[in-house]
Structure formats: C-alpha cells, structure tokens
Write a protein that holds these residues in place. Sequence first.
Motif, mmCIF file in Angstrom:
data_model
loop_
_atom_site.group_PDB
_atom_site.id
_atom_site.type_symbol
_atom_site.label_atom_id
_atom_site.label_comp_id
_atom_site.label_asym_id
_atom_site.label_seq_id
_atom_site.Cartn_x
_atom_site.Cartn_y
_atom_site.Cartn_z
ATOM 1 N N THR A 34 0.823 -1.201 0.000
ATOM 2 C CA THR A 34 0.000 0.000 0.000
ATOM 3 C C THR A 34 0.866 1.264 0.000
ATOM 4 O O THR A 34 0.533 2.259 -0.645
ATOM 5 N N LYS A 35 1.981 1.220 0.711
ATOM 6 C CA LYS A 35 2.887 2.379 0.730
ATOM 7 C C LYS A 35 3.597 2.523 -0.613
ATOM 8 O O LYS A 35 3.806 3.639 -1.104
ATOM 9 N N PHE A 36 3.942 1.401 -1.219
ATOM 10 C CA PHE A 36 4.645 1.420 -2.501
ATOM 11 C C PHE A 36 3.793 2.085 -3.582
ATOM 12 O O PHE A 36 4.315 2.761 -4.477
ATOM 13 N N LEU A 37 2.473 1.919 -3.500
ATOM 14 C CA LEU A 37 1.573 2.517 -4.475
ATOM 15 C C LEU A 37 1.615 4.046 -4.451
ATOM 16 O O LEU A 37 1.161 4.697 -5.383
ATOM 17 N N GLN A 38 2.160 4.620 -3.372
ATOM 18 C CA GLN A 38 2.258 6.073 -3.246
ATOM 19 C C GLN A 38 3.626 6.604 -3.683
ATOM 20 O O GLN A 38 3.920 7.790 -3.523
ATOM 21 N N THR A 39 4.472 5.731 -4.238
ATOM 22 C CA THR A 39 5.807 6.136 -4.664
ATOM 23 C C THR A 39 5.748 7.301 -5.651
ATOM 24 O O THR A 39 4.983 7.272 -6.622
ATOM 25 N N THR A 40 6.556 8.304 -5.417
ATOM 26 C CA THR A 40 6.606 9.472 -6.301
ATOM 27 C C THR A 40 7.007 9.064 -7.718
ATOM 28 O O THR A 40 7.963 8.309 -7.913
ATOM 29 N N GLY A 41 6.261 9.559 -8.683
ATOM 30 C CA GLY A 41 6.588 9.301 -10.084
ATOM 31 C C GLY A 41 6.022 8.018 -10.638
ATOM 32 O O GLY A 41 6.145 7.752 -11.844
ATOM 33 N N LEU A 42 5.406 7.190 -9.798
ATOM 34 C CA LEU A 42 4.824 5.934 -10.272
ATOM 35 C C LEU A 42 3.672 6.223 -11.241
ATOM 36 O O LEU A 42 2.889 7.142 -11.025
ATOM 37 N N TYR A 43 3.609 5.450 -12.339
ATOM 38 C CA TYR A 43 2.493 5.595 -13.265
ATOM 39 C C TYR A 43 2.103 4.226 -13.801
ATOM 40 O O TYR A 43 2.826 3.236 -13.603
#
Length: 253
Positions: free
Chosen positions: A176-185
């Motif tokens: 769940t935290k990984f889904l908030q990674t900056t720049g993820l698309y």
Amino acid sequence: MKDTTLNEKNVKIPLYVTVYGTIRQWLIDGKYQPGEKLPGENILAAQLDVSRGTLRQAMLLLQEDGLIMNHQGKGNIVLSNQDICKNGLEKLGNPIADFCIQPIVRTETTIGFQPPTKKHQEVLKLRPSSIVAVINITYYTEEAPAGFAMIYMPHEILDQHNVDLEDTDAVYAFYTKFLQTTGLYSESSFRMGLTRERLSGILQIEEEYPLLILEEILYSEFDVPVLSQKLFFSPNQHELPIRRKNERTMSMS
C-alpha cells in the motif's frame, strides 16, 4: 414588465438542501465515522429543527452521493467521511479499499514465489532465471469479501526494501505504501469478466457472476516496470469515480 432577474435576495435555498449541507459537513469533519449509525430520524430532525419529511429529502441526497446507506432494520449507516471531491481512479492508490461502498475492516494477505511466466518476463522485463513474488490480497467489509488482488512483483524489489516476507501484514503495508511512490504511473485497462471457481470461493459469490477487472502494469519514474496486478471488484460493492476534464486552451489574441 416584472423584473425576473435572479439574485441572492429573491432566490431561496430549499430547507432540505441546507440540512443536506449540514450533515455532509458533519461527515467530512468526522463527527460520524464510516460504519457508524447516524442518530434516528426523530433525533436528527429535532437537532436540526426540521420536519422528518425535510430530513428524509436531505438523506436521499446523501445516499445519492454515496456518503450514507439506509440499511433496513439498522437505519442510516455512514459509508464515507471524505470529501466527495477527492481524486478518483486517475490517481494511483488502492482502489479496492479506496472506493468500496462500505469500509474495509480487514485484509488477508498471502505471498509465494515462482519463476516468471513468459507473460511476466515480457511485461516486467525479467530474465527466465528471475524470481517473482506472487501476493494475493482479499479485502473484507463487515458483511462479506469485497475484492481480491493478484500482484506480481520482482523479488529484488522486496529485497531492496528489506520487507519481512514472513510477516504478511508487513507485506501488505509495503504494497500500500509502494503505491504512493513518487513518479509511479500505470498502463491500465478495465473489462467485465465472469467469476470462476477459485474466485467464487474467495469472494463468496456464484460462478459466472459478473465481475469488474482492472489489469495494470506499474512503472517507476524511470520507465522501469515494477509490478503487474489484476484487481477483481464486486460490482455491487464499489463505485469507481473518474474525474475527467478537457485541457485548457490558449486564448487567441
């Protein structure tokens, strides 16, 4: 000729709209939490100094907004205390949990490991000798399973972040935290599908029952694929908003 121009002095806001706005603000402010029962109609009407008919009109608007649900025998149950202007599916997140009509109260996570299939060698750009983590997550409301996620992630990503693979709660928290990674698309696609035997048992619904399926590949800001996932939504338990707009155009001088 009579002046019919509308202005603040000759436009009267219906009382039920004012009541709707008051209760809506209560929910946004957290006066009543998701899953909590609102006071009975008599109590609310007395608190707001309105008739039960006016209150019921306001309640219908709140139900249409997906903020409350009238549960027979239980009264009005709060579904959300978030502003309905929040982001929709255009922002990466955890949509099974984010857009479930009823609050998700628990999850069950399992994790296993396997060599990548040919499909995942292609989409995740992996060698045949690589190892893929297979993370399965089942989401539950108070009443029933609401959704299921199948996530495929290169093992090296979990290793780089020192995730305790023996602790399934830690694995879920990392995801769940990984889904908030900056720049993820993502590259995503929706389709309707039918429930097969395995999902029928997991989601406790009949086989051949329609399901909404979201398939996507997530990429880092450096265009590196970092996970592939397939999310299964129970259609009668989710509302999936998408905020669409046209880009502004330059004015012509």
